[in-house]
Design a protein around this motif. Structure first.
Motif, PDB file in Angstrom:
ATOM      1  N   ASP A  73       0.843  -1.194   0.000  1.00 46.90           N
ATOM      2  CA  ASP A  73       0.000   0.000   0.000  1.00 46.90           C
ATOM      3  C   ASP A  73       0.876   1.242   0.000  1.00 46.90           C
ATOM      4  OD1 ASP A  73      -2.388   1.427  -0.025  1.00 46.90           O
ATOM      5  OD2 ASP A  73      -3.331   0.074   1.424  1.00 46.90           O
ATOM      6  N   TYR A  74       0.267   2.414   0.148  1.00 49.63           N
ATOM      7  CA  TYR A  74       0.943   3.669  -0.139  1.00 49.63           C
ATOM      8  C   TYR A  74       2.083   4.014   0.819  1.00 49.63           C
ATOM      9  CZ  TYR A  74      -3.034   4.333  -3.246  1.00 49.63           C
ATOM     10  OH  TYR A  74      -3.960   4.174  -4.232  1.00 49.63           O
ATOM     11  N   THR A  75       2.149   3.398   1.979  1.00 47.07           N
ATOM     12  CA  THR A  75       3.255   3.714   2.889  1.00 47.07           C
ATOM     13  C   THR A  75       4.605   3.327   2.296  1.00 47.07           C
ATOM     14  OG1 THR A  75       2.755   1.622   4.009  1.00 47.07           O
ATOM     15  CG2 THR A  75       1.956   3.661   5.053  1.00 47.07           C
ATOM     16  N   VAL A  76       4.614   2.336   1.407  1.00 49.93           N
ATOM     17  CA  VAL A  76       5.881   1.917   0.810  1.00 49.93           C
ATOM     18  C   VAL A  76       6.446   3.000  -0.110  1.00 49.93           C
ATOM     19  CG1 VAL A  76       5.012   0.797  -1.299  1.00 49.93           C
ATOM     20  CG2 VAL A  76       7.039  -0.133  -0.126  1.00 49.93           C
ATOM     21  N   GLU A  77       5.582   3.946  -0.543  1.00 46.36           N
ATOM     22  CA  GLU A  77       6.033   5.009  -1.448  1.00 46.36           C
ATOM     23  C   GLU A  77       6.394   6.297  -0.718  1.00 46.36           C
ATOM     24  OE1 GLU A  77       2.601   5.444  -3.761  1.00 46.36           O
ATOM     25  OE2 GLU A  77       2.778   3.504  -4.751  1.00 46.36           O
ATOM     26  N   ALA A  78       6.265   6.316   0.602  1.00 44.28           N
ATOM     27  CA  ALA A  78       6.486   7.561   1.338  1.00 44.28           C
ATOM     28  C   ALA A  78       7.891   8.092   1.080  1.00 44.28           C
ATOM     29  CB  ALA A  78       6.285   7.333   2.831  1.00 44.28           C
ATOM     30  N   ASN A  98       3.379  16.393   7.725  1.00 40.39           N
ATOM     31  CA  ASN A  98       2.362  17.346   7.278  1.00 40.39           C
ATOM     32  C   ASN A  98       1.773  16.964   5.926  1.00 40.39           C
ATOM     33  OD1 ASN A  98       4.439  17.935   5.548  1.00 40.39           O
ATOM     34  ND2 ASN A  98       4.719  20.054   6.220  1.00 40.39           N
ATOM     35  N   PHE A  99       1.990  15.691   5.503  1.00 51.01           N
ATOM     36  CA  PHE A  99       1.390  15.227   4.255  1.00 51.01           C
ATOM     37  C   PHE A  99       0.554  13.977   4.528  1.00 51.01           C
ATOM     38  CE2 PHE A  99       5.658  13.309   4.501  1.00 51.01           C
ATOM     39  CZ  PHE A  99       5.368  11.959   4.354  1.00 51.01           C
ATOM     40  N   ARG A 100      -0.257  13.616   3.557  1.00 54.49           N
ATOM     41  CA  ARG A 100      -1.059  12.406   3.609  1.00 54.49           C
ATOM     42  C   ARG A 100      -0.551  11.428   2.562  1.00 54.49           C
ATOM     43  NH1 ARG A 100      -2.427  14.027   7.837  1.00 54.49           N
ATOM     44  NH2 ARG A 100      -4.500  14.507   8.630  1.00 54.49           N
ATOM     45  N   LEU A 101      -0.782  10.155   2.797  1.00 53.77           N
ATOM     46  CA  LEU A 101      -0.481   9.124   1.819  1.00 53.77           C
ATOM     47  C   LEU A 101      -1.796   8.601   1.255  1.00 53.77           C
ATOM     48  CD1 LEU A 101       2.410   7.289   3.685  1.00 53.77           C
ATOM     49  CD2 LEU A 101       2.608   8.774   1.686  1.00 53.77           C
ATOM     50  N   VAL A 102      -2.407   9.418   0.416  1.00 46.28           N
ATOM     51  CA  VAL A 102      -3.668   9.162  -0.277  1.00 46.28           C
ATOM     52  C   VAL A 102      -4.851   9.177   0.679  1.00 46.28           C
ATOM     53  CG1 VAL A 102      -4.968   7.600  -1.785  1.00 46.28           C
ATOM     54  CG2 VAL A 102      -2.496   7.876  -2.081  1.00 46.28           C
ATOM     55  N   TYR A 103      -4.831   8.343   1.713  1.00 47.63           N
ATOM     56  CA  TYR A 103      -5.956   8.246   2.641  1.00 47.63           C
ATOM     57  C   TYR A 103      -5.897   9.365   3.680  1.00 47.63           C
ATOM     58  CZ  TYR A 103      -6.090   3.606   0.515  1.00 47.63           C
ATOM     59  OH  TYR A 103      -6.118   2.564  -0.383  1.00 47.63           O
TER      60      TYR A 103
END
Length: 448
Positions: free
Chosen positions: A314-319, A421-426
């Motif tokens: 999921d998107y945490t791998v792209e942080a 201070n950012f979101r990972l899509v959700y």
């Protein structure tokens, strides 16, 4: 002066004005005497001559959308037979390939790359760098609308999103040195032996400002936000590689000057752009976080249940805040597992009914739980995790497949915790856990 002589001079002056007016009208009539088709054909010939005019072809650093993606260098060498030699730094394949192109007439004149080549990698909707760009690819184009010349450049606008793209005259070195762009990419990403933290420092000639700096290799995009209270400036920029450094878009504007070209120093891993009158911008490493927070207190004993999760699929791998060392340690876990098995999640549960533990789950393998205690280092604004047991058994040693990875979370110097201070899509808030003594950094969602 006699009146008759005055009349003669006035008549002569009027005659000159009349003749001049006739000439101007003749020029205008000649200019607009062409039909739209004739004007387009003239532009077509002009563009054709331009494309063939450069001895070593043309170079374009293509920022398809500099709000989410970086720049991709493309080299073009056009031939009279309608073929083009092309190379790019899109990936590790920097070899030159031959394909076809056309100069087409529509509402305007455009150059179209009609058979598949390197430029089409940016327009393939089936190939995308991050899930949020699924079905959109790299937002690129292979048709460019001709808008004229400026200072020796050919000025185009992309057909897909009307962004300006410039072809500049290439050199022989541009072709031979293209592969060095990919070497520079590794310098931008940063090696495991470099310090963990990075910052952007600007100097407008009178004042210095500092910004955090994070770079995402998959998108070639960097984000940078001020760490100073009351100074809310941010610089988000696409990054393109050169043999000697990077080029960014949008420019970093400092003291009214726009800085786009940064030169790399192998000595300290920094990238520096220099303007005039003391103006500069430097991307450099630092051994300590730019700003320490009290976010670690969420995990201290007596606080409510906390659940922080990193997910491979999921998107945490792209942080962008995950460090190269973190990714390398993930790969070590997978390499140590039997074929068909892999790490799936890394979760931290604090103050649950059974205690605080790190939960490792796998594909086709039972999970492992590392129970720990949490101590506060109030002066250092960090927490220290200390071993209790594995799966509740105090006599079992750390499993071999996790030994290398787990030691960073158990850093005796402690762990910093920061709410990003950012979101990972959700909509879930994002927290990053950082080793105090190594370049290890893991980003998670807070899920409760």
């Amino acid at each position: 002066m006699k009146i008759k002589h005055l009349y003669k001079y006035l008549f002569a002056a009027l005659l000159v004005l009349h003749l001049s007016s006739c000439n101007d009208n003749t020029d205008a009539e000649q200019k607009f005497d062409q039909t739209p088709t004739e004007r387009l054909n003239a532009q077509k010939g002009e563009l054709n001559d331009l494309l063939l005019s450069s001895e070593f072809g043309w170079k374009a650093v293509y920022f398809t959308d500099n709000t989410v993606l970086g720049g991709y260098t493309h080299l073009f060498k056009f031939a009279k037979d309608g073929t083009v030699q092309m190379a790019s730094d899109f990936d590790s394949d920097t070899k030159t390939y031959k394909s076809e192109y056309e100069i087409q007439l529509g509402s305007t004149v455009s150059v179209v790359f009609t058979t598949k080549n390197r430029i089409h990698l940016l327009s393939d909707s089936n190939s995308y760098p991050i899930p949020s760009l699924e079905a959109e690819g790299y937002l690129g184009d292979f048709q460019f609308l001709y808008y004229g010349q400026e200072n020796g450049d050919i000025v185009f606008k992309t057909n897909r999103n009307n962004r300006e793209l410039r072809f500049v005259k290439a050199t022989a070195e541009d072709w031979t040195d293209l592969s060095e762009n990919l070497i520079m990419e590794q310098n931008v990403i940063g090696g495991e032996d470099r310090p963990l933290f990075r910052l952007l420092e600007t100097n407008d000639g009178t004042a210095i400002h500092k910004f955090d700096f994070s770079f995402t290799a998959a998108t070639r995009f960097a984000e940078s936000n001020s760490i100073e209270t009351g100074y809310s400036v941010s610089y988000n920029m696409g990054v393109g590689y050169t043999p000697t450094g990077i080029v960014v878009s949008p420019a970093v504007e400092v003291g009214g000057q726009k800085l786009t070209n940064f030169t790399y120093s192998d000595t300290d891993g920094s990238f520096t752009a220099t303007g005039t009158n003391g103006v500069s911008a430097v991307i450099k490493y630092t051994d300590k976080p730019l700003a320490l927070t009290d976010d670690y207190k969420l995990l201290l004993p007596g606080q409510p249940l906390g659940w922080f999760g990193f997910f491979i699929d999921d998107y945490t791998v792209e942080a962008p805040t995950n460090s190269p060392l973190f990714y390398a340690e993930i790969e070590k876990i997978n390499a140590a597992l039997p074929e068909g098995q892999s790490i799936s999640t890394i979760e931290i549960y604090s103050n649950s009914r059974i205690g605080t533990f790190i939960y490792y789950s796998f594909v086709r393998r039972a999970p492992l739980q590392h129970f720990v205690t949490v101590e506060e280092d109030e002066a250092g604004k960090k927490m220290v995790l200390k071993h209790k047991s594995w799966n509740g058994n105090t006599t079992v040693a750390t499993p071999a497949i996790l030994a290398s990875f787990d030691k960073y979370l158990m850093d005796p110097e402690g762990i910093y915790v920061k709410k990003e201070n950012f979101r990972l899509v959700y909509s879930e808030p994002v927290y990053t856990f950082t080793s105090a003594s190594s370049p290890f950094r893991m980003t998670t969602w807070k899920l409760n």
